[in-house]
Enzyme design. Structure first.
Site, PDB file in Angstrom:
ATOM      1  N   GLU A 240    -104.123  37.086 -49.694  1.00 45.14           N
ATOM      2  CA  GLU A 240    -102.897  37.757 -49.474  1.00 45.14           C
ATOM      3  C   GLU A 240    -102.525  39.174 -48.964  1.00 45.14           C
ATOM      4  OE1 GLU A 240     -99.787  35.777 -52.090  1.00 45.14           O
ATOM      5  OE2 GLU A 240     -98.219  37.309 -51.225  1.00 45.14           O
TER       6      GLU A 240
ATOM      7  N   ARG B  18    -117.915  35.896 -66.889  1.00 44.61           N
ATOM      8  CA  ARG B  18    -117.506  36.683 -65.712  1.00 44.61           C
ATOM      9  C   ARG B  18    -117.475  35.408 -64.573  1.00 44.61           C
ATOM     10  NH1 ARG B  18    -121.188  40.474 -67.708  1.00 44.61           N
ATOM     11  NH2 ARG B  18    -120.110  42.171 -68.340  1.00 44.61           N
TER      12      ARG B  18
ATOM     13  N   HIS C 115     -89.125  31.847 -52.560  1.00 44.79           N
ATOM     14  CA  HIS C 115     -89.521  32.269 -53.682  1.00 44.79           C
ATOM     15  C   HIS C 115     -88.868  33.596 -54.401  1.00 44.79           C
ATOM     16  CE1 HIS C 115     -92.527  29.146 -53.332  1.00 44.79           C
ATOM     17  NE2 HIS C 115     -93.182  29.324 -54.306  1.00 44.79           N
TER      18      HIS C 115
ATOM     19  N   LYS D 179    -101.369  24.239 -46.919  1.00 45.74           N
ATOM     20  CA  LYS D 179    -101.838  25.502 -47.984  1.00 45.74           C
ATOM     21  C   LYS D 179    -103.147  25.912 -47.549  1.00 45.74           C
ATOM     22  CE  LYS D 179    -101.607  27.714 -51.972  1.00 45.74           C
ATOM     23  NZ  LYS D 179    -100.997  27.643 -53.188  1.00 45.74           N
TER      24      LYS D 179
ATOM     25  N   HIS E  97     -89.372  25.260 -61.481  1.00 49.56           N
ATOM     26  CA  HIS E  97     -89.936  25.866 -60.323  1.00 49.56           C
ATOM     27  C   HIS E  97     -89.488  25.386 -58.914  1.00 49.56           C
ATOM     28  CE1 HIS E  97     -92.419  28.764 -58.271  1.00 49.56           C
ATOM     29  NE2 HIS E  97     -92.925  27.757 -57.579  1.00 49.56           N
TER      30      HIS E  97
ATOM     31  N   ASN F 280     -94.466  32.126 -49.700  1.00 52.37           N
ATOM     32  CA  ASN F 280     -93.416  32.379 -50.590  1.00 52.37           C
ATOM     33  C   ASN F 280     -91.977  32.288 -50.148  1.00 52.37           C
ATOM     34  OD1 ASN F 280     -95.142  33.649 -52.649  1.00 52.37           O
ATOM     35  ND2 ASN F 280     -95.428  35.614 -51.542  1.00 52.37           N
TER      36      ASN F 280
ATOM     37  N   HIS G 108     -87.669  32.905 -57.682  1.00 57.60           N
ATOM     38  CA  HIS G 108     -88.322  33.554 -58.947  1.00 57.60           C
ATOM     39  C   HIS G 108     -87.282  34.060 -59.695  1.00 57.60           C
ATOM     40  CE1 HIS G 108     -92.862  33.725 -57.486  1.00 57.60           C
ATOM     41  NE2 HIS G 108     -92.606  32.491 -58.019  1.00 57.60           N
TER      42      HIS G 108
ATOM     43  N   LYS H 138    -105.440  31.054 -56.716  1.00 57.96           N
ATOM     44  CA  LYS H 138    -104.721  31.869 -57.493  1.00 57.96           C
ATOM     45  C   LYS H 138    -104.637  31.129 -58.911  1.00 57.96           C
ATOM     46  CE  LYS H 138    -101.594  34.485 -54.662  1.00 57.96           C
ATOM     47  NZ  LYS H 138    -100.255  34.591 -54.169  1.00 57.96           N
TER      48      LYS H 138
ATOM     49  N   GLU I 263     -92.051  21.919 -52.959  1.00 62.09           N
ATOM     50  CA  GLU I 263     -93.227  22.713 -52.215  1.00 62.09           C
ATOM     51  C   GLU I 263     -93.628  21.875 -51.183  1.00 62.09           C
ATOM     52  OE1 GLU I 263     -94.254  25.786 -53.162  1.00 62.09           O
ATOM     53  OE2 GLU I 263     -94.089  26.022 -55.195  1.00 62.09           O
TER      54      GLU I 263
ATOM     55  N   ARG J 168    -100.801  34.820 -45.911  1.00 64.23           N
ATOM     56  CA  ARG J 168    -100.696  34.026 -47.065  1.00 64.23           C
ATOM     57  C   ARG J 168     -99.240  34.146 -47.912  1.00 64.23           C
ATOM     58  NH1 ARG J 168    -104.948  32.363 -51.872  1.00 64.23           N
ATOM     59  NH2 ARG J 168    -103.292  31.302 -53.367  1.00 64.23           N
TER      60      ARG J 168
HETATM   61  N1  NAD Z   1    -101.692  29.007 -58.818  1.00 63.99           N
HETATM   62  C1  NAD Z   1    -100.966  28.705 -57.680  1.00 63.99           C
HETATM   63  O1  NAD Z   1    -101.081  29.024 -56.477  1.00 63.99           O
HETATM   64  C2  NAD Z   1     -99.318  28.429 -57.984  1.00 63.99           C
HETATM   65  C3  NAD Z   1     -98.580  27.611 -57.179  1.00 63.99           C
HETATM   66  C4  NAD Z   1     -97.382  27.035 -57.506  1.00 63.99           C
HETATM   67  C5  NAD Z   1     -97.208  27.149 -58.875  1.00 63.99           C
HETATM   68  N2  NAD Z   1     -98.032  27.671 -59.940  1.00 63.99           N
HETATM   69  C6  NAD Z   1     -97.700  27.486 -61.185  1.00 63.99           C
HETATM   70  O2  NAD Z   1     -97.598  26.194 -61.705  1.00 63.99           O
HETATM   71  C7  NAD Z   1     -96.779  25.905 -62.733  1.00 63.99           C
HETATM   72  C8  NAD Z   1     -95.795  24.744 -62.600  1.00 63.99           C
HETATM   73  O3  NAD Z   1     -96.648  23.520 -62.173  1.00 63.99           O
HETATM   74  P1  NAD Z   1     -95.921  22.334 -62.637  1.00 63.99           P
HETATM   75  O4  NAD Z   1     -94.680  21.993 -61.876  1.00 63.99           O
HETATM   76  O5  NAD Z   1     -97.188  21.223 -62.164  1.00 63.99           O
HETATM   77  O6  NAD Z   1     -95.616  22.513 -64.203  1.00 63.99           O
HETATM   78  P2  NAD Z   1     -96.409  21.778 -65.443  1.00 63.99           P
HETATM   79  O7  NAD Z   1     -97.786  22.019 -65.568  1.00 63.99           O
HETATM   80  O8  NAD Z   1     -95.624  22.581 -66.517  1.00 63.99           O
HETATM   81  O9  NAD Z   1     -96.054  20.367 -65.572  1.00 63.99           O
HETATM   82  C9  NAD Z   1     -94.627  19.881 -65.618  1.00 63.99           C
HETATM   83  C10 NAD Z   1     -94.440  18.995 -66.853  1.00 63.99           C
HETATM   84  O10 NAD Z   1     -94.986  17.780 -66.423  1.00 63.99           O
HETATM   85  C11 NAD Z   1     -95.829  17.218 -67.626  1.00 63.99           C
HETATM   86  N3  NAD Z   1     -96.913  16.501 -66.679  1.00 63.99           N
HETATM   87  C12 NAD Z   1     -97.820  16.963 -66.100  1.00 63.99           C
HETATM   88  N4  NAD Z   1     -98.511  16.008 -65.633  1.00 63.99           N
HETATM   89  C13 NAD Z   1     -97.782  14.871 -66.114  1.00 63.99           C
HETATM   90  C14 NAD Z   1     -98.080  13.354 -65.673  1.00 63.99           C
HETATM   91  N5  NAD Z   1     -99.018  12.923 -64.834  1.00 63.99           N
HETATM   92  N6  NAD Z   1     -97.270  12.679 -66.407  1.00 63.99           N
HETATM   93  C15 NAD Z   1     -96.217  12.905 -67.140  1.00 63.99           C
HETATM   94  N7  NAD Z   1     -96.042  14.199 -67.558  1.00 63.99           N
HETATM   95  C16 NAD Z   1     -96.755  15.160 -66.850  1.00 63.99           C
HETATM   96  C17 NAD Z   1     -96.195  18.560 -68.195  1.00 63.99           C
HETATM   97  O11 NAD Z   1     -96.504  18.461 -69.516  1.00 63.99           O
HETATM   98  C18 NAD Z   1     -95.157  19.495 -68.147  1.00 63.99           C
HETATM   99  O12 NAD Z   1     -94.188  19.201 -69.221  1.00 63.99           O
HETATM  100  C19 NAD Z   1     -95.945  27.537 -62.945  1.00 63.99           C
HETATM  101  O13 NAD Z   1     -96.681  27.991 -64.176  1.00 63.99           O
HETATM  102  C20 NAD Z   1     -96.561  28.124 -61.732  1.00 63.99           C
HETATM  103  O14 NAD Z   1     -96.382  29.500 -61.805  1.00 63.99           O
HETATM  104  C21 NAD Z   1     -98.960  28.181 -59.493  1.00 63.99           C
HETATM  105 ZN    ZN Z   2     -94.330  27.887 -55.814  1.00 65.16          ZN
END
Ligand code: NAD
Ligand code: ZN
Ligand code: NAD
Ligand code: ZN
Lengths: 371, 371
Positions: B244, B129, B255, B234, B272, B252, B259, B150, B192, B248
């Site tokens: 949100e 939990r 987005h 942020k 993304h 978006n 999306h 999130k 972003e 918040r």
């Molecule tokens: N929680 C939130 O508020 C929030 C906000 C925005 C996005 N997200 C989520 O984040 C995700 C996208 O994040 P992302 O763009 O970081 O994607 P990701 O985690 O998939 O990383 C992108 C790619 O880079 C590689 N990688 C990561 N770090 C590396 C490094 N230092 N060197 C070499 N390769 C590396 C990973 O293996 C992957 O292939 C989505 O699932 C999205 O829904 C969440």
């Molecule tokens: Zn985003």
């Protein structure tokens, strides 16, 4: 129509997360107006999650009441039994929620015992990072599980290990639904009622003692009072320590040994209430090690027997297996052995200095003596 | 040794859930002492969840630092890519946590981009939990995902639908880890960063405009400043509206269309940041419908082009499919069409009166024009 008794109401005080518990007969039929009073929006669909043992008996009434008030309701049926508290079942319910079009303002309603309450509650906690949740408990044990916001599913290696704290918007306890409970489930449920007396309220404990016959016969008036008092104790404790930093742990009286017995019995021999009944006798015997009255153990045992609950470990349970199951219990923070120990009827304390050898002795006693 | 830059620090103000974000070079090597400073207990094991693309490069440094400080660490590797944000992967990590003996005082550490952050964060939210959580982001995009609490996994019918709000204890952003990022991921991450400027801070937006070359070259000083400012925006927004309820939602920007483009491309065509880059151009064009300056759209587009981000919908995307993906987006509460619309650079508003026909027109424009 079933006899109408007084509606009892109490509030779980948690600041902006406070919520009412309503206990009485004929409440299912009034659910719709309660949802309206609470301002639940009519455009957002409701997901009713029902135990398969109760869906045919009570879901129709609840659905009708909600629909008459203008809500749209989708009903998902969950197979009876602890094995439904799984991630697989959780995922299926998320699918149902999506297919029914639940949005951020929707509500998930649990109709059933602790299994459905815990499972549907975790769905409500996680769907879109949390939507409204309403508990409609249909077992006596669920007077405990429906209050306090602990929701969870099991993992193959551990019970209740995946979960959240997610308080309901309200709890609707319709005594009429309890009439169909199997006798063994009735007795098991009273173990938690008795527990609430033992940890907090000597007067209520003695009332239970005097009214055990009425309670076992599910007399509406006595039942309403017992569930009200049980919920009241639980809600006071939860109000003071929502996230189990300290006080809330007293609710685990009897649960350390109890959980171990459930695990060793593969969760299909002893019911939860039966296991903690034996566990409470064990904890009461532990009290003597700290110089508390010897009569605590015999008093506890006498009371539980009045509810026809087991007070000895059944044949075939291995002491080593029980001891090792206890070591894995998450209540042993950092390896220290923690136990809820009664001081007198109506008062307990949490002791971190319980020696495993004492516990082993007591387990041996509870196996050896004839119940 | 990589050049040492100033360590930037800011705090996400959330009352008793406030936490610091540290940004700089060489921070992995100092993790152990940070854990000590924060009073994380040494007896409780740590679960390090690492993306398979970074585990070989950076996990060793982090582990060593934690172990040198006296912590025990178990490392779990997660396959790269969005498909790891699943309940199956979640369940595997719970197994690893149990096998490593994590208790209620343990910590889950995410080492990777948004995928690992969201997944490991949900493990931390649900295990027993809720246990402690630390974010060690290794992508530029993760300056966004690692702040704000999130966390989520995906369901086959919907992205991020199963989750929680679970804030980290701190965020440790080591710029050295970004050097290994593929160029396309770098550009995507800056979308972003630009978004945070556009919604909140005209001055920072213009700084990004002037420093795009340094940023794309990952100059430590410029990068540190950009990530600091992005995290700052942020965290202000999250501080004012953690769950949100209103404000918040401005995060978006871009987005809604973004999306939809990701979904129509089955999440394997546009990254993304690329998708929201196009979405931000769309949102800026919508602004004209409300009488805001026409130049907003061209300015937004020019800025995004400087970061080599796409600003047109690629060939082959069907307008109907995009429109219908938007209707399923959970941001359409109760069927109303809600959009984040820029008013001027550095300021946006949330409009609930956006007509689908306008959006369709803009989607058509963004497909028709040559990028
Ligand atoms: N929680 C939130 O508020 C929030 C906000 C925005 C996005 N997200 C989520 O984040 C995700 C996208 O994040 P992302 O763009 O970081 O994607 P990701 O985690 O998939 O990383 C992108 C790619 O880079 C590689 N990688 C990561 N770090 C590396 C490094 N230092 N060197 C070499 N390769 C590396 C990973 O293996 C992957 O292939 C989505 O699932 C999205 O829904 C969440
Ligand atoms: Zn985003
Ligand atoms: N969340 C908490 O704080 C908390 C507290 C205590 C127990 N629990 C959990 O609660 C569960 C046990 O709850 P329970 O004892 O209610 O078990 P349960 O939900 O399995 O119900 C017991 C049995 O009675 C049947 N049943 C339920 N209502 C009925 C009715 N009205 N008529 C006929 N049959 C009916 C069910 O199908 C089931 O077979 C465990 O999973 C335990 O972990 C949770
Ligand atoms: Zn119990």
């Amino acid at each position: 129509m079933a006899g109408e008794t007084e509606i009892r109401e109490l509030t779980v005080e948690l600041g902006e997360r406070s919520y009412p518990i309503r206990i009485g007969t004929g409440l299912l039929e009034r659910a719709g107006s309660l949802f309206e009073e609470c301002g639940f929006p009519k455009k957002s669909p409701i997901l009713l999650v029902a135990d398969e043992s109760v869906v045919g008996l009570y879901a129709g009434k609840l659905e009708r009441s909600l629909k008459d008030a203008g809500y749209s309701v989708a009903t998902a049926v969950v197979p009876s039994g602890e094995q439904s508290k799984s991630l697989a079942q959780f995922n299926d319910l998320i699918t149902e929620a999506l297919e029914a079009g639940l949005d951020r303002r929707s509500t998930v309603v649990a109709l059933g015992g602790g299994v459905v309450g815990d499972l549907a509650g975790f769905v409500a906690a996680a769907y879109m990072r949390g939507v409204r949740f309403v508990q409609v408990p249909t077992t006596i044990l669920a007077h405990d599980s429906s209050v306090g916001g602990k929701v969870a599913v099991n993992h193959k290696l551990a019970k209740n290990i995946i979960g959240a704290f997610h308080q309901p918007e309200f709890v609707l306890y319709d005594l009429n639904t309890l009439k169909s409970l199997p006798p063994r489930e009735i007795r098991s449920g009273f173990a938690e009622v008795v527990k609430h007396g033992l940890i907090w309220d000597a007067e209520f404990t003695s009332w239970c003692d005097r009214n055990s016959d009425k309670l076992l016969a599910l007399d509406d008036e006595a039942l309403g009072h017992a569930l009200y008092e049980g919920c009241r104790v639980k809600s006071i404790v939860v109000s003071r320590d929502e996230r189990e930093n300290d006080l809330r742990a007293i609710l685990n009286l009897g649960h350390t040994i109890g959980h171990a017995l459930e695990a060793v019995g593969s969760y299909n021999q002893l019911l939860h209430g039966e296991a903690i009944s034996i566990g409470m006798v064990g904890a009461a015997r532990l009290a003597a090690k700290f110089g508390y009255g010897e009569e605590l153990a015999s008093e506890t045992e006498r009371l539980l027997r009045k509810f026809e609950l087991p007070v000895r470990i059944p044949a075939g349970y291995d002491t080593d297996a029980i001891m090792s199951a206890m070591q894995h219990d998450k209540k042993f923070t950092e390896g220290a052995m923690v136990f809820v120990v009664p001081k007198r009827i109506g008062e307990v304390e949490i002791r971190g200095d319980v020696q495993a050898a004492w516990v082993r002795d007591i387990v041996e006693q509870l196996k050896g003596e004839t119940g």
